[in-house]
Design an enzyme around this catalytic site. Sequence first.
Site, PDB file in Angstrom:
ATOM      1  CG  HIS A 219      -1.888   1.254   0.954  1.00  0.00           C
ATOM      2  ND1 HIS A 219      -2.858   1.389  -0.014  1.00  0.00           N
ATOM      3  CD2 HIS A 219      -1.814   2.458   1.552  1.00  0.00           C
ATOM      4  CE1 HIS A 219      -3.350   2.611   0.024  1.00  0.00           C
ATOM      5  NE2 HIS A 219      -2.741   3.275   0.962  1.00  0.00           N
ATOM      6  CE1 TYR A 223      -1.525   8.439  -0.706  1.00  0.00           C
ATOM      7  CE2 TYR A 223      -1.836   6.117  -0.189  1.00  0.00           C
ATOM      8  CZ  TYR A 223      -2.357   7.367  -0.458  1.00  0.00           C
ATOM      9  OH  TYR A 223      -3.700   7.547  -0.499  1.00  0.00           O
ATOM     10  CG  HIS A 370      -8.667   1.431  -8.363  1.00  0.00           C
ATOM     11  ND1 HIS A 370      -9.193   2.660  -8.014  1.00  0.00           N
ATOM     12  CD2 HIS A 370      -7.618   1.226  -7.541  1.00  0.00           C
ATOM     13  CE1 HIS A 370      -8.479   3.147  -7.015  1.00  0.00           C
ATOM     14  NE2 HIS A 370      -7.514   2.299  -6.714  1.00  0.00           N
ATOM     15  CG  PHE A 371      -4.101  -1.157 -10.838  1.00  0.00           C
ATOM     16  CD1 PHE A 371      -3.651  -1.381 -12.106  1.00  0.00           C
ATOM     17  CD2 PHE A 371      -4.479  -2.247 -10.051  1.00  0.00           C
ATOM     18  CE1 PHE A 371      -3.571  -2.657 -12.611  1.00  0.00           C
ATOM     19  CE2 PHE A 371      -4.405  -3.532 -10.560  1.00  0.00           C
ATOM     20  CZ  PHE A 371      -3.954  -3.744 -11.850  1.00  0.00           C
ATOM     21  CG  HIS A 372      -4.606   0.396 -16.111  1.00  0.00           C
ATOM     22  ND1 HIS A 372      -4.947  -0.870 -15.732  1.00  0.00           N
ATOM     23  CD2 HIS A 372      -3.417   0.265 -16.753  1.00  0.00           C
ATOM     24  CE1 HIS A 372      -4.026  -1.738 -16.137  1.00  0.00           C
ATOM     25  NE2 HIS A 372      -3.086  -1.075 -16.750  1.00  0.00           N
ATOM     26  NE  ARG A 435      -5.798  -8.078 -10.495  1.00  0.00           N
ATOM     27  CZ  ARG A 435      -4.958  -7.574  -9.590  1.00  0.00           C
ATOM     28  NH1 ARG A 435      -5.348  -7.416  -8.328  1.00  0.00           N
ATOM     29  NH2 ARG A 435      -3.743  -7.206  -9.928  1.00  0.00           N
ATOM     30  NE  ARG A 436      -2.374 -10.416 -10.484  1.00  0.00           N
ATOM     31  CZ  ARG A 436      -1.732 -10.362  -9.338  1.00  0.00           C
ATOM     32  NH1 ARG A 436      -2.065 -11.147  -8.355  1.00  0.00           N
ATOM     33  NH2 ARG A 436      -0.737  -9.530  -9.168  1.00  0.00           N
TER      34      ARG A 436
END
Length: 550
Positions: A219, A223, A370-372, A435-436
């Site tokens: 996580h 950041y 989301h992470f893209h 996913r994956r």
Amino acid sequence: MNVMQKGDRLLALSNLGFAYAAFLIGTLCGLLQVFIRNDALTLPSWLDYYQVLTAHGLLLAIVFTTFFIFAFFQAGMSRTLGAFGPKVLLWNWIGFWVTSIGTLLVVVMVISGQASVLYTFYAPLQAHGLFYVGLALFVIGTWIQGFALVGHYIVWRKQNKGELSPLFAFMTVATVILWVIACLGVVATVLFQFIPWAFGWAQGINVELSRSLFWYFGHPLVYFWLLPAYMAWYVIVPKIIGGRVFSDSLARLSFVLFILFSIPVGFHHQLTEPGIASFWKFLQTVLTFMVIIPSLMTAFSMFATFELRGRELGGKGLFGWVTKLPWRDVRFTSIFIAMAFFIPGGAGGIINASFQMNEVIHNTLWVVGHFHITVGTPVAMTFFGLTFWLIPHLTGRRFTKSLQKLAFLQIGTWSIGMLLMSTAQHMLGLLGAPRRTAYTGYAHEDAQAWFEGVLSNHVTMAVGGSILFLSAVLLIFIVVQLWWLAPKADESTFMHFPIADSDSSSTPKFLENWKIWIGVAFILIALAYTIPLSEIIQHAPPGSDRFQTW
Ligand code: HEM
Ligand SMILES: [Cu+2]
């Protein structure tokens, strides 16, 4: 004003070159993935989907980001605190080489098909031992570079007793502190669990412990990507638009809060896992939501800077200032679009971190969507914007009008491609697409029909992915131009890249008392992790054997 020395520039450029080489290969993997998932492409027998996906995750999320971040830090620290002394420069180089050797080792293991474990390398999947050695070298290399930068900062503080450091330096040190504390988790699991297990010195592995240590790192890793992007927002953008940093103390306080609230929260990635009592998941989820405070502080400062500048330029009424902003400057516009993507990105993050809603989206394509639109656009496109001004200042070339036009095309295609791809991924994920997975043709035909919408469609995802890859190639073209081919700039201007002045006269001194913040960070970590980790160790099932599924 400081002028960057040649050695410092070469160092930053080396990190940048490594970053963009990884970017090109990584995005090519992404292109393959969207076609495989849509059943339009079958890989030759010597190449495996999970090998490609491992390369994609590692090269983009770890290698591209980290190398770029160090290039940015090195350039910015040399620019704000003065040229590196010989020792600082040497240690930076040593760190760069150790990071690079670690990366190459990891890449070789992935290419040779002995490490298709994805970038999260979850046990009990087992890669070749050298893969983990590569990971360890990578982390150690980044620590060396990080400590070298902190060394440069310490020298400056000794020479400027009692003064607050420039905002850029403060933020760099904050990010390095966050990174070092975060990596303790991954170093612990790699050195004490994976390496002995993979080389056969230890028998079983405690899977839950390794996953928990990974996410203790995983996580704050996000950041580590975000804070440098925020640095661009806080200290570079105001200069580009001719405005000023809204509040020096608010900026520093938000970075301190990011250190505190981004580490003791890893369990929000493990909400579906047995072996962690729900109280600890709850506690870490509450701490997760605390990060909304510095995030909204950041959003507020950005818009305050924009509005103040827009009004200075004559903008009237409630929103008149918006039109006055320098939209024709691609270095600003790229970063503005990056920020805009972070609005749905952050909202999606709140959904992911919510206990019950996480059940709906866990391990689906939603997460990929989301992470893209968090690391893949707000962070990556901020880095593109930085690239447009950083390289010219490092190589002494001009960002010509025609290159600026191409840069607009590049950020435009990246935005459109990402909107298509990530929207499709979010929708498909809500409908249950995992996913994956290479190709999901095994689902029941009724379920298959859900994936035939306009947006909820693997084809839409592939169209978006293809546009993205074209955009990536365009970016590499611009990088090559700015590095070697664009016309030379006037000597006197090129080494001063823009960093906004900030007024720290009313900033309280305790904000730069790192001992306090590191102390508080460790107290929070101890509260959130001591009991659950000791339970995971004490009540561990027999260690797991090695699995190689490829
Ligand atoms: C050409 C641009 C890109 C395309 C076409 C693309 C496509 C994809 C696809 C289709 C997946 C999901 C595969 C699956 O779950 O089966 C994926 C995963 C991923 N992407 Fe991208 N992507 C691109 C750029 C990026 C960028 C710029 C980043 C980060 C800086 C990124 C980070 C990731 C990560 C971390 C994963 C997860 C890997 C895993 O599950 O182990 N991608 N990408
Ligand atoms: Cu997280």
